[in-house]
Design an enzyme around this catalytic site. Structure first.
Site, short mmCIF file in Angstrom:
data_model
loop_
_atom_site.label_atom_id
_atom_site.label_comp_id
_atom_site.label_asym_id
_atom_site.label_seq_id
_atom_site.Cartn_x
_atom_site.Cartn_y
_atom_site.Cartn_z
N LYS A 58 43.34 40.71 17.85
CA LYS A 58 42.74 40.93 19.18
C LYS A 58 43.42 40.06 20.23
CE LYS A 58 38.16 42.07 17.32
NZ LYS A 58 36.79 41.63 17.07
N GLN A 102 32.62 37.30 16.95
CA GLN A 102 33.11 37.96 15.74
C GLN A 102 32.04 37.91 14.64
OE1 GLN A 102 36.04 39.66 15.41
NE2 GLN A 102 35.32 40.27 13.39
N ASP A 125 31.36 44.28 23.33
CA ASP A 125 31.04 44.97 22.08
C ASP A 125 30.00 46.07 22.28
OD1 ASP A 125 32.56 44.31 19.85
OD2 ASP A 125 31.50 42.44 19.49
#
Length: 315
Positions: A58, A102, A125
């Protein structure tokens, strides 16, 4: 007259992800000309190897596209309160447009409290209840990356969604539920099935569009698929048993060589035999998984725009 047998189309997630990343890079460049650099903060707790690899990818992708990124790596011993304080700090920073935690987090950390602590306008997200509500009601907002990637694969491949009988197998908050909502918003007729569905094949055999996101290797078999259906395989299951490799990929020298080299191969939630029955399908790997990071980058740019009152359609 015999029916002509057509070769199923392979939906190349890697190529589609590359298209999206190129578009994001152009948007970042346009924002940069206005003095704006989108910023993403990624919190990685502990030293879980798979998460470390994913987060590094990422961060690397951010660098390639011109997005500022910051990786924060608290120790596994961090408490929920300490994590909440960290998130609050990131929420307050003007140079950070997206905050990503995460997953999974250590068991002693309250994951739901943390996800709800991220400011909705920085929730790249798409997990915050505010963004879930916006998605449900069809309002503009930040959508979960994997479901958004599924819709992009379908749209960019020219596959119909409106009016299609769509079946989603899996009801997770991250993939199954939001995928069902996004397909419904795109005017598909949607059925969401799960591990407790009785006679699952009765539903899957009626699907023009079948999304498998149940986390079980090869769970959807060829007998469960409607001929000519579009198959979207979200599963990434690592198998380490030689007998299973032979079961899923008999006579496949490439997979056998990969297994011999790495001691494992990946298989989706759809049995590879089922792809031959389909009209189009996403491979594993190289399908849906390739889109997730691309959509995260797109969400980060969208967050940068929304936070500054810039229309998502403008540069």
């Amino acid at each position: 007259m015999d029916e002509i047998k057509r070769t199923p189309a392979i939906l190349d997630g890697v190529a589609i992800a590359a298209q999206i990343k190129a578009e994001v890079a152009a948007e970042v460049q346009a924002l940069s000309a206005r003095g704006i650099t989108p910023g993403l903060a990624v919190i990685l707790v502990g030293e879980e190897p798979a998460s470390q690899i994913y987060v590094r990818t990422k961060v690397k992708t951010c660098g390639e596209l011109g997005i500022f990124s910051e990786m924060i790596t608290p120790p596994e011993s961090i408490t929920t309160d300490e994590m909440l304080a960290l998130v609050a700090c990131l929420n307050a920073r003007e140079d950070i447009d997206g905050v990503l935690i995460q997953l999974p987090l250590p068991k002693h950390v309250d994951t739901k409290r943390l996800l709800e602590a991220v400011a909705p306008d920085k929730d790249v997200d798409g997990f915050h209840p505010v963004n879930v509500g916006r998605l449900q009601s069809g309002q503009p907002g930040l959508a979960p990356c994997t479901p958004a990637g599924i819709l992009e694969i379908l749209r960019r491949s020219g596959l119909p969604v409106a009016g299609q009988n769509a079946v989603v197998v899996g009801r997770s908050d991250i993939v199954g539920k939001p995928t069902g909502v996004m397909l419904l918003n795109a005017s598909a007729t949607v059925t969401v099935c799960h591990s407790k569905t009785v006679d699952l094949g009765r539903f899957t055999r009626e699907a023009d569009l079948l999304v498998a996101a149940i986390g079980r290797p090869g769970f959807i078999t060829a007998e469960m698929v409607k001929p000519g259906a579009t198959l979207i395989d979200v599963g990434i299951n690592r198998i380490t048993d030689a007998a299973e490799v032979e079961e899923f990929f008999p006579g496949d020298p490439a997979r056998a060589a990969a297994f011999a080299k790495r001691g494992s191969v990946v298989v989706g939630d759809i049995h590879p035999d089922a792809f031959a029955v389909s009209g189009a399908y996403t491979p594993v790997p190289g399908g849906v998984g390739a889109l997730t990071i691309a959509m995260l980058m797109q969400n980060t740019v969208a967050a940068a725009k929304l936070r500054r009152g810039i229309s998502l359609g403008s540069k």
